[in-house]
Design a protein around this motif. Structure first.
Motif, short mmCIF file in Angstrom:
data_model
loop_
_atom_site.label_atom_id
_atom_site.label_comp_id
_atom_site.label_asym_id
_atom_site.label_seq_id
_atom_site.Cartn_x
_atom_site.Cartn_y
_atom_site.Cartn_z
N SER A 126 -34.16 86.66 126.75
CA SER A 126 -33.12 86.36 127.24
C SER A 126 -32.81 84.79 127.51
CB SER A 126 -33.40 87.03 129.03
OG SER A 126 -34.38 86.08 129.63
N TRP A 127 -31.63 84.61 127.24
CA TRP A 127 -31.17 83.34 127.20
C TRP A 127 -30.27 82.80 128.31
CZ3 TRP A 127 -32.16 80.76 122.46
CH2 TRP A 127 -32.47 81.49 121.40
N TYR A 128 -30.47 81.56 128.44
CA TYR A 128 -29.87 80.50 129.68
C TYR A 128 -29.52 79.06 129.28
CZ TYR A 128 -34.60 78.69 130.64
OH TYR A 128 -35.52 78.10 130.37
N GLY A 129 -28.65 78.72 129.99
CA GLY A 129 -28.53 77.29 129.91
C GLY A 129 -27.51 76.67 130.83
N ASP A 130 -27.20 75.52 130.72
CA ASP A 130 -26.40 74.69 131.59
C ASP A 130 -25.49 73.66 130.86
OD1 ASP A 130 -27.85 72.22 132.21
OD2 ASP A 130 -29.29 73.83 132.84
N VAL A 131 -24.57 73.20 131.18
CA VAL A 131 -23.70 71.87 130.67
C VAL A 131 -23.00 71.17 131.81
CG1 VAL A 131 -21.99 70.97 129.18
CG2 VAL A 131 -23.30 73.25 128.36
N HIS A 132 -23.33 69.87 131.83
CA HIS A 132 -22.95 68.94 132.76
C HIS A 132 -22.00 67.69 132.43
CE1 HIS A 132 -25.68 70.99 135.81
NE2 HIS A 132 -26.31 71.08 134.64
N VAL A 133 -20.86 67.62 132.69
CA VAL A 133 -20.08 66.48 132.12
C VAL A 133 -19.71 65.66 133.29
CG1 VAL A 133 -18.23 65.76 131.01
CG2 VAL A 133 -19.36 67.68 130.22
N ARG A 134 -20.05 64.18 133.29
CA ARG A 134 -20.06 63.51 134.58
C ARG A 134 -19.11 62.20 134.34
NH1 ARG A 134 -25.85 61.81 136.24
NH2 ARG A 134 -25.80 64.32 136.60
N ASP A 135 -18.38 61.79 135.35
CA ASP A 135 -18.18 60.29 135.10
C ASP A 135 -18.91 59.44 136.28
OD1 ASP A 135 -15.53 58.53 134.78
OD2 ASP A 135 -15.95 58.40 136.87
N GLU A 136 -19.54 58.40 135.87
CA GLU A 136 -20.44 57.70 136.72
C GLU A 136 -20.11 56.58 136.85
OE1 GLU A 136 -25.20 57.31 137.10
OE2 GLU A 136 -24.40 59.30 136.07
N SER A 137 -20.16 55.91 137.93
CA SER A 137 -20.19 54.46 138.18
C SER A 137 -21.25 53.69 139.04
CB SER A 137 -18.93 54.16 139.07
OG SER A 137 -17.76 54.67 138.26
N TRP A 138 -21.86 52.78 138.64
CA TRP A 138 -22.73 51.93 139.20
C TRP A 138 -22.19 50.51 139.85
CZ3 TRP A 138 -26.82 51.86 134.40
CH2 TRP A 138 -27.13 53.27 134.21
N LEU A 139 -22.22 50.61 141.03
CA LEU A 139 -21.45 49.43 141.72
C LEU A 139 -22.79 48.57 142.48
CD1 LEU A 139 -18.94 51.60 143.19
CD2 LEU A 139 -18.69 50.39 141.12
N TYR A 140 -22.79 47.17 142.23
CA TYR A 140 -23.94 46.34 142.66
C TYR A 140 -23.23 45.28 143.73
CZ TYR A 140 -26.49 47.76 138.73
OH TYR A 140 -27.16 48.71 137.40
N SER A 141 -23.87 45.14 144.65
CA SER A 141 -23.67 44.35 145.83
C SER A 141 -23.24 42.90 145.06
CB SER A 141 -24.26 44.22 146.89
OG SER A 141 -24.06 43.25 147.95
N ARG A 142 -22.41 42.19 145.65
CA ARG A 142 -22.16 40.65 145.20
C ARG A 142 -23.37 39.79 145.85
NH1 ARG A 142 -16.48 39.20 146.89
NH2 ARG A 142 -16.09 41.14 146.34
N ASN A 143 -24.10 40.35 146.85
CA ASN A 143 -25.07 39.54 147.30
C ASN A 143 -26.51 39.62 146.95
OD1 ASN A 143 -23.30 38.62 149.32
ND2 ASN A 143 -23.45 40.48 150.48
N ASN A 144 -26.45 40.52 145.56
CA ASN A 144 -27.91 40.92 144.99
C ASN A 144 -28.43 39.63 144.48
OD1 ASN A 144 -27.46 43.34 145.67
ND2 ASN A 144 -27.20 44.38 143.69
N ALA A 145 -29.87 39.44 144.47
CA ALA A 145 -30.43 38.41 143.75
C ALA A 145 -30.34 38.83 142.26
CB ALA A 145 -32.03 38.34 143.96
N ASN A 146 -30.45 37.98 141.50
CA ASN A 146 -30.26 38.30 140.15
C ASN A 146 -31.50 38.08 139.04
OD1 ASN A 146 -30.51 35.33 140.21
ND2 ASN A 146 -28.44 35.05 139.37
N ASP A 147 -32.87 38.13 139.61
CA ASP A 147 -33.90 37.66 138.87
C ASP A 147 -35.17 38.43 139.05
OD1 ASP A 147 -34.60 37.11 141.62
OD2 ASP A 147 -35.21 34.91 141.20
N PHE A 148 -34.77 39.92 138.97
CA PHE A 148 -35.71 40.98 138.97
C PHE A 148 -36.32 41.16 137.40
CE2 PHE A 148 -32.72 41.67 142.96
CZ PHE A 148 -33.70 41.70 143.84
#
Length: 573
Positions: A126-148
């Motif tokens: 028996s066969w099975y499967g899935d497909v997902h197509v996504r639009d994704e955004s990563w939004l960073y706060s302007r108050n974040n530190a920048n030395d991690f």
């Protein structure tokens, strides 16, 4: 000619069963015709005629001897009439349909009514499967530190020379300021289950992915339209001798009852697991899962394979395994109300890094004795320290190369308590999830007191300081918890099915191995807290659209806030 002989024989044989003799004229005429054609002699014809007369007389005598009661009936039937029972049309239709179904089923099973019938062994797959197509955004706060510092990348690409004077390069740094918007991403799986017998099943699944990341098979599209990679995502054999007992070996789906608090929903387990259920009453069932899973084989050249080189005279390698056990109950409280609760203990053996013996890098060697105690895969959040005790170069004791790997400062022995309540309000399904976990191996001072002379001290998870170039106090913790409510069908598989879910997740830095957590929340790892809002809507059979929002920030340390937004269309077959 032979046909005439047969006809006579039939006429004569019929006398034994007829209620009245056949026409004597017909019999005699046939016999005379046979004499005329020379088929029989006259004496034979006379014998046949006499036999026919005798049998006709016998038939008339038998009919006359029947009782008078049966000679006539109330429905007007006469002696010799054949009675046929009436069968209603509905009954005839039912019989016809039943016979038709049985014939079709037999034809399908035996392939005798199918053109170009497939081999029988294909019926076991028996066969099975899935497909997902996504639009994704990563939004960073302007108050974040920048030395991690990205310690996971440091280990994968290292060792990294922490002496900036000799190295002249910066360590790998996490992106914490630059947004990534409208990335088109893809996720796909295709698998098969093979029934090898009444008790044995094998499963194989391949999945997409840009690398061998254990917690995600999502891949970003683009990249010059290059072809995309496929990976062996699952491969296992399952033995199920009884309905409520199974044993699985290989690379398998997560065998435990969990949410996405400590394990990614895409994480698969390498090893062996057994699951069993025992009904206690009609409404109460207990279950248990136990397993052993190799995490890392130490003593090799990279840590993720069997030992290939001997760096010391140590007789035994320090392999790392996960030993896990979970006990739970399933309780049907009412017709549309069920409750599941499970207590688990996940014992990650020997995950803690070890400080090396004094290591004279200046002599030209490229390894130290405990390099392979660095974790094979990390995201970020766990407390880490520098693994190598590097001996100063006698020719330049104040300025020498110090290439380093990092190791985990703590072990991880996780106690986890998971609960799920399912019920309905009217016809609308509802689910409440609640989970609490704690790393029982966490003791804050252990990270500072293990080794003398300031060796082995953590290099991360310090608070911000108002003084430039200095750290604030060290902050970590062993606790994680999640609370989520879901309204609607949790898995919409038909048009117009829907759900909305709202949850809150909280994970302190050393509550769990950061390499195994969900990559969507705070883009993976631990030391994160925040809200999760999701919604799914079915637009056709086995096809649905989703909207998700993950708003997370650090629990401790400098500010690091990430909002992840996803819009997705998915199908499953």
């Amino acid at each position: 000619m032979k046909a005439l002989c047969i006809a006579v024989g039939l006429l004569l044989g019929a006398n034994a069963f007829a209620q009245e003799a056949p026409s004597p004229n017909a019999t005699i005429n046939l016999i005379r015709l046979m004499v005329k054609k020379g088929l029989i002699t006259q004496s034979e014809a006379d014998g046949l005629i006499k036999q026919a007369d005798d049998e006709a007389a016998q038939a008339r005598a038998s009919a006359a001897s029947q009782p008078a009661a049966v000679a006539t009936t109330t429905d007007g039937a006469q002696p010799g009439d054949v009675r046929v029972t009436y069968v209603p049309q509905s009954v005839r239709n039912e019989i016809r349909d039943q016979v038709k179904q049985e014939v079709i089923a037999q034809a399908k099973d035996e392939h005798w009514a199918e053109p170009n019938a497939l081999p029988g062994w294909l019926d076991r797959i028996s066969w099975y499967g899935d497909v997902h197509v996504r639009d994704e955004s990563w939004l960073y706060s302007r108050n974040n530190a920048n030395d991690f510092i990205d310690y996971g990348t440091l280990n994968r690409t290292g060792p990294y020379d922490i002496n900036s004077i000799t190295s002249g390069v910066y360590p790998p740094i996490l992106n914490s300021t630059q947004n990534r918007t409208n990335m088109l991403r893809l996720q796909a799986h295709i698998g098969m289950d093979v029934k090898l017998g009444d008790t044995i099943t094998a499963g194989v699944r391949i999945g997409s992915g840009g690398d061998n990341n254990p917690v995600s098979t999502t891949q970003t599209l683009g990249g010059g339209l290059i072809k995309k990679d496929l990976w062996l995502d699952q491969a296992y054999i399952r033995w199920q001798p009884y309905k409520d007992l199974s044993l699985t070996a290989g690379r398998m789906p997560d065998p435990f009852m969990v949410t996405d608090l400590i394990y990614s929903t895409e994480l698969n387990f390498d090893g062996i697991a057994s699951h069993g259920e025992l009904p206690l009453t009609d409404d109460l069932t207990s279950f248990a899962t136990i397993g052993g899973f190799p995490i890392q084989y130490t003593g090799g050249t990279t840590g993720n394979e069997a030992p290939a080189q001997a760096f010391s005279n140590q007789k035994y390698s320090d392999n790392r395994w996960l030993s896990a056990v979970q006990f739970g109950l399933k309780w049907n409280l009412a017709q549309d109300v069920s409750f599941k609760s499970a207590l688990a203990y996940y014992y990650f053996d020997g995950m803690r890094g070890q400080l090396s013996a004094p290591c004279a890098i200046y002599t030209g060697i490229n390894y130290c004795s405990t390099d392979d105690t660095a974790p094979d895969y990390m995201q970020w959040g766990n407390t880490v320290f520098l693994l190598r005790d590097i001996v100063p170069d006698p020719s330049s004791p104040d300025n020498y190369a110090q290439p380093q790997f990092v190791g985990l400062s703590y072990n991880y022995h996780i106690a986890d308590f998971t609960n799920k309540l399912d019920f309905k309000i009217g016809e609308t399904p509802m689910e409440v999830q609640a989970e609490y976990e704690r790393n029982l191996a966490y003791h804050a001072r252990d990270a500072f007191d293990r080794y003398p002379d300031g060796l082995g001290i953590p290099v991360n998870n310090y608070q911000s300081s108002s003084t430039a170039g200095t750290n604030g106090p060290y902050k970590s913790g062993p606790v994680g918890w999640l609370l989520r409510g879901i309204i609607g069908n949790p898995h919409p598989m038909a048009a117009n099915e829907w759900n909305i879910a709202l949850g809150y997740k909280y994970l302190q830095p050393d509550a769990m191995l950061d390499g195994l957590t969900d990559q969507n929340f705070h883009l993976g790892g631990t030391n994160a807290k925040g809200f999760i809002l999701t919604s799914d809507y079915g637009i056709a059979d086995r096809t649905w659209v989703s909207a998700r929002y993950y708003g997370a920030k650090q629990v401790y340390g400098p500010p690091f806030t990430i909002d992840v937004v996803q819009l997705e269309i998915s199908t499953q077959f």
